[in-house]
Scaffold this motif. Sequence first.
Motif, short mmCIF file in Angstrom:
data_model
loop_
_atom_site.label_atom_id
_atom_site.label_comp_id
_atom_site.label_asym_id
_atom_site.label_seq_id
_atom_site.Cartn_x
_atom_site.Cartn_y
_atom_site.Cartn_z
N UNK A 158 0.83 -1.21 0.00
CA UNK A 158 0.00 0.00 0.00
C UNK A 158 0.86 1.25 0.00
N UNK A 159 1.94 1.24 0.76
CA UNK A 159 2.85 2.39 0.78
C UNK A 159 3.47 2.60 -0.59
N UNK A 160 3.91 1.51 -1.22
CA UNK A 160 4.55 1.62 -2.52
C UNK A 160 3.56 2.09 -3.58
N UNK A 161 2.38 1.48 -3.62
CA UNK A 161 1.38 1.90 -4.61
C UNK A 161 0.89 3.31 -4.34
N UNK A 162 0.81 3.70 -3.07
CA UNK A 162 0.44 5.08 -2.74
C UNK A 162 1.46 6.08 -3.25
N UNK A 163 2.74 5.70 -3.18
CA UNK A 163 3.80 6.57 -3.71
C UNK A 163 3.64 6.77 -5.21
N UNK A 164 3.39 5.67 -5.93
CA UNK A 164 3.22 5.76 -7.38
C UNK A 164 1.95 6.53 -7.71
N UNK A 165 0.86 6.26 -6.98
CA UNK A 165 -0.40 6.95 -7.26
C UNK A 165 -0.28 8.45 -7.01
N UNK A 192 -1.37 8.28 -18.29
CA UNK A 192 -2.60 7.51 -18.48
C UNK A 192 -3.13 7.04 -17.14
N UNK A 193 -4.39 7.43 -16.87
CA UNK A 193 -5.00 7.00 -15.60
C UNK A 193 -5.26 5.49 -15.58
N UNK A 194 -5.55 4.93 -16.74
CA UNK A 194 -5.75 3.48 -16.82
C UNK A 194 -4.47 2.74 -16.47
N UNK A 195 -3.36 3.14 -17.08
CA UNK A 195 -2.09 2.50 -16.80
C UNK A 195 -1.64 2.77 -15.37
N UNK A 196 -1.96 3.94 -14.86
CA UNK A 196 -1.60 4.25 -13.47
C UNK A 196 -2.34 3.33 -12.50
N UNK A 197 -3.65 3.16 -12.72
CA UNK A 197 -4.42 2.26 -11.87
C UNK A 197 -3.90 0.82 -12.00
N UNK A 206 6.17 6.91 -19.73
CA UNK A 206 4.75 6.64 -19.47
C UNK A 206 4.60 5.15 -19.30
N UNK A 207 3.54 4.76 -18.63
CA UNK A 207 3.34 3.33 -18.40
C UNK A 207 3.08 2.57 -19.69
N UNK A 208 2.66 3.31 -20.72
CA UNK A 208 2.37 2.65 -22.00
C UNK A 208 3.54 2.70 -22.95
N UNK A 209 4.67 3.29 -22.51
CA UNK A 209 5.83 3.41 -23.38
C UNK A 209 6.40 2.03 -23.67
N UNK A 210 6.75 1.80 -24.94
CA UNK A 210 7.38 0.54 -25.33
C UNK A 210 8.78 0.46 -24.72
N UNK A 211 9.17 -0.76 -24.27
CA UNK A 211 10.46 -0.92 -23.63
C UNK A 211 11.60 -0.62 -24.61
#
Length: 1221
Positions: free
Chosen positions: A427-434, A444-449, A1110-1115
């Motif tokens: 929860x702490x880690x995901x809260x940091x990212x959120x 992107x809110x979808x990729x963030x979630x 971005x979370x959708x960026x290609x590697x």
Amino acid sequence: MADQRPILKNKHLRGARLLRSKPVWASPLVPPFVLAFCALGWVVMHPSAAFNAIPGGVRDQFYIKERHVAGVSLLAMPCLLFAQLLFLVLAYWNAKVRSWILFSPAHPHDATHVLILVKEHCGSDSIVKLDVAAPGADGGKREVKFRCRNRRYTWSDEAGAFLKPKLPTGLRMAEYRAFRGRRSADTPHAVALHGENRYDIPLPAFRELLIEHVSSPFFVFQMFCVLLWLLDEYWYSPLFTGVMIWVLEAILVEERLKNMRKLRCMETEPVMVTALVDGSWETVSSRQLLPEDVLLLNKPLGNFPCDCLLLEGSVVVNEALLTGESTPLIKEDVSQRADDDRLVIAKDRTSILSAGTKLVQVTAKPGQPAVSFKGREPGALAVVLRTGHETSQGALVRRITANSTSRLSAGGRETVVFILLLLLCGLVSSGYVLYHGLRDPARSRWKLLLRCTIILTAVVPPELPLELTMAVNVALLQLQRVSVFCTEPFRVPFAGALDVCCFDKTGTLTADVMRVVGLVPRDAVVRGSTSDPSDAGERLPGRVYPFEAVAVLTGCTSLAEVAGELAGDSMEQAAVQELGWAPGGPRTLRRGAQKVTVLARHPFNAGLRRMACVVQCDNFTGDPLVAAGAAAPPQPARSDLFVPDMARQFFCSVVKGSPEALRELIDFSSAEERDRYDRLHRAYGRQGFRVLALGIKFLRSPEARNLKRSDVETGLRFAGFAVFGCPIRADALPTVATLKAAGQKVVVITGDHTLTAAWVARELRIVTRPAAFLAAAGGWEDAEGNVLTQGCDGFDLVASGDALKCKGAEEAARWMREWVAKVSVWARCDPEQKEQIVLALNRAGHTTLMCGDGTNDVAALSQAHVGVGLLAGCVSAKPAEVPPAHPLSVSEPLPEDLGFVDVIRWSFRERARRKTWNKYREEMRADMARAVAQRKKFTPKPPPDWIVPASSRRSDGDEGNYAPIVQLGDASLAAPFTARNSSTRSTCHLLRLGRCALMCQMQTYRVIALNCLSSAFSMSVLAHEGVKLSDSQMLVLNACVSVGFLCITRGAPAKELSPTMPDTRLFCPYVVLTVVLQFALCLYCMISSAGLAYDLAGTEGVLPNYEEIDDSTTFTPCLLNSIVFLMITWQSVCVFVANFQGKPFMSPLLDNGALVTTLILTALIVAECTFQLTPLSAYLEIVDLTAYEFVQTRLITIMATNFFGLCAIDAVLKLLFKGTL
């Protein structure tokens, strides 16, 4: 509201609740979700109105646009649908959740189902549909019944509860004698009430079990994680994980089915018996037997099919399948019991034939039968008490089935706390990212979630239960290699936490074989012929037997003649052989012209600790019998051998038992005689001998056979002390020494004499200091009976069940709580007291082991954390029966020192042998069924020699006989662990394997914790900086970690038991400090390695392009991503190596070849990617580290620091907490 009174009583159940099905509109799965879907649909249709309803400050802070509202609503719909499906899965998997979702409480008159709540480790909760029969045309009652755990229950309005079918188990003797068999017209109703007489174990389909497994919460959670990774555009890794999970679940399902097939194969075949039906004797199948049936027993039976009360005659039985003891026993009828006496199962076992026993010999009652039937043939008469799963063997079948077919759970309170702590980190880690993601309007809110959800699922390991149970399964396999069978796998970790080991004495620490030492004559007490009774124990008793002692030792026995030889209790056999007597007919022993015939027998009673018989003695001359090798003694005074007017034939009652039990029954002429009596038997008891007191009373008429037991046993004349020796088992002393060296407290719990038990304990070094004995009046006394006024400090304590009985129930319980942990020897304990002692040790906070054999130990075995039952023998004369299926027979062992090709050849030959063996067994089954149908005798043909396992062939060469196997209903299986031998060394094996399994679980917790914390950091802080792994990198990383976890649970136990006791707490200082310090070092090394890339921030290809993060960026490969992947992979190797427990409880890491191979391969992958030696680095999309100055050297330095630092932390903490591991 439903009635809150208990509606179902069973010691394995927590209770039951009546339910009725809910209508669809009342289910929690429908209205809340319908409203939620409607609300989301309104938002999708009216996004502007929903957007305006959001406060402006919130919209500005998180950059919420109108398009975001509709998008989130569309995203929430599948999430809501998934939540609804999750509730459905939980309802399928968990009976409590299903009862809340689909049912509501009900009254008995409108209930449709019943919720069965099972106690922990006794199976799983379930919802059973009620079988409701409408009232008949005659106005009968509405019948409500159901079947659960192979038992039938029917609703009773009078009792307000579900009751089992009424069985004839507590009636008066007159009622049993009045039974006249069944009537054909009543048979259908009785069958519907009691069921068929068999142990029916249903075998579910593979598909049904697979659905049960895949609907479990952890499996759904695993599939959810796979779906999330797929949505994050990873393919190789989640697909690999998903396929592996499905394959493992399929393997587990097949293993459960295999266990169920084994249980079904162990069901015995029906036999033909003679029963009274409609007033005439008919031969019927044992499957058709019902309670209250009257049976005529006139031949031996291989496996008795039901529990019966013996009305007339006597039988010799072998209860090896119930008690593990192969000694044949005599079962006497109840013809001597008064009509008003009631049957008490626990007290009248000597007249009850139990299902699963072998009828070796049947003897009809001489003279005119008391209960006569038309057309009755000679034989014993019995009435059926219980059939099917209600029998004593059936009760054990239910227990074995419940524990062998239920899901194995590795969870516990500490496991839940462990998962909650990991979830908190997630929860702490995901809260940091959120937090940082919402501040970026372009993200992107979808990729963030999705990213936040992945972080949460990554820190809660879905494979934890599987990894923990694998350690237990490996221990079970290793236990089977040392011939220990386990029916309750959850107890394996308890074996690693043991601190008190309790042993029965007779048959466990000492051998069952008795030897006669001699006889202490009557003169030693009556006339004081022994110069000083206090030192009588320093000399062996004589081997001269006056006729009174001979009459008791030969007449007061339960021996039976089987195939021309005596069979029965080893002590009685030793006495008869010492005297040189032999079988002389039914109930008769003879020596030359002398003969003793038993007219009436009152069997040994554990509560009374004695047995009595009325006998007829012929041709006793009065001369004493001199044992072989002993000098002839002078003739004793004639008055001592006086038999009033019956020199050639006389009748007498003979009694033998413990000296304490006969003390109050013997007529002493003075207090001095009584005192000398006590001092003599105590003197021999101190030397470890087993002493039996002998009593006799002369009778003037053979009609004395009808006397009550109380009249037979009063006014006795003392006939001497019979002294026996019982050798200590050769393996007992090494076992006790090994356990004590391993830090265990060893305790003896026996029903034998206090002084004898203390002597055995001293010989085995269980008692090493002077012994203090619990006095009946309170306080402690020494072996001479002197009160210890200074207390018992400096003494080893010995307590007796007799002394506890003198205290009263409440005082005994209070004394037990205070002293139970300090006592080393418990003697004169009946089965109930043994159970109470083990329970008291458990309540005192100890983890207990109980090792014993026989029915006297079953209660204590079941109450101990680890109960070990020893199989002492098998049936000596095995009747014709179908041979066991190959999976349950002894398999051919793999020969040693075979090459690879030879092993392949052996495996093909073994497979062919198994197939032929099972085909042969099916043919025998068909032949037996055909013989039963035609009412013919079945004689199986011997199998071909090449298909019989070599280890199953009897050394005597008998055809058709096979080595004994553990079967359903074996009383030793009532213990969690059964050793297929009589050696106590199995307790040492169990302790070693238990400690190994416990340490495997502890190291698994530590490795999972470190991996999950590292994952949380890498997917939150580093991901925020643009770090991302490629699909191929994730596949290699997950594969290496998964195989590592698979191999770490296969650690072998240490060869020697360590004196260090393992710390069983998950949150002990050692474990907590290890995880915290190792994670701190891993975190430091990860940051330091990432700093290597940041030091070259201006160089192209070092860091990700921050403008495109971005979370959708290609590697895209870069130096930072490559370094992070190499460090994560290397740290997984370091964590496995540093946290592998090894000694003192497990074998060293190098002995675990599979794990070492996995770690070496993973390390080679890291080395190859670091030095760019093969094209593998290109497949894994690793940049060339040699292109950057000093990066390669510094990275290797950090890796070395990480490895040696983790090992050093664990080594230092082990030294600091050396005494508490």
